[in-house]
Design an enzyme around this catalytic site. Sequence first.
Site, PDB file in Angstrom:
ATOM      1  NE  ARG A  22       0.053  -7.721  -5.754  1.00 23.91           N
ATOM      2  CZ  ARG A  22      -0.416  -8.587  -4.868  1.00 23.91           C
ATOM      3  NH1 ARG A  22      -1.701  -8.884  -4.836  1.00 23.91           N
ATOM      4  NH2 ARG A  22       0.372  -9.193  -4.007  1.00 23.91           N
ATOM      5  CG  ASN A  40       0.335 -10.133  -8.354  1.00 24.44           C
ATOM      6  OD1 ASN A  40       0.794  -9.118  -8.843  1.00 24.44           O
ATOM      7  ND2 ASN A  40       0.839 -10.674  -7.260  1.00 24.44           N
TER       8      ASN A  40
END
Length: 102
Positions: A22, A40
Amino acid sequence: MIKKYFSFDFQVIGKVQGVYFRKFTKEQGTNLGLVGWVENQKDGSVKGVVQGDQKKCEEMIHWLSNVGSPKSKIEKMIKTNEREIDKLQYKDFSVRDDKKQK
């Protein structure tokens, strides 16, 4: 002439959690001048939205499909909801906190 932007949703499957995926996705998107978000998922994948210049979005598609973070192992990237938009829906590229998921 009205500028059109490109938008797509994505899901990346593979070893993409616990490998700073990320963080690197946000950096890559920001470096390309794109906006959107990444988060996520409970199934171990990562999903998000990318918006901006079409050529820059194509670079991001390549990155999400083939590069990723240094320790990630991308099995596949699923791209959906591709479309042209008149204005960007986000101000920047953000990492969404997965702790907020239910």
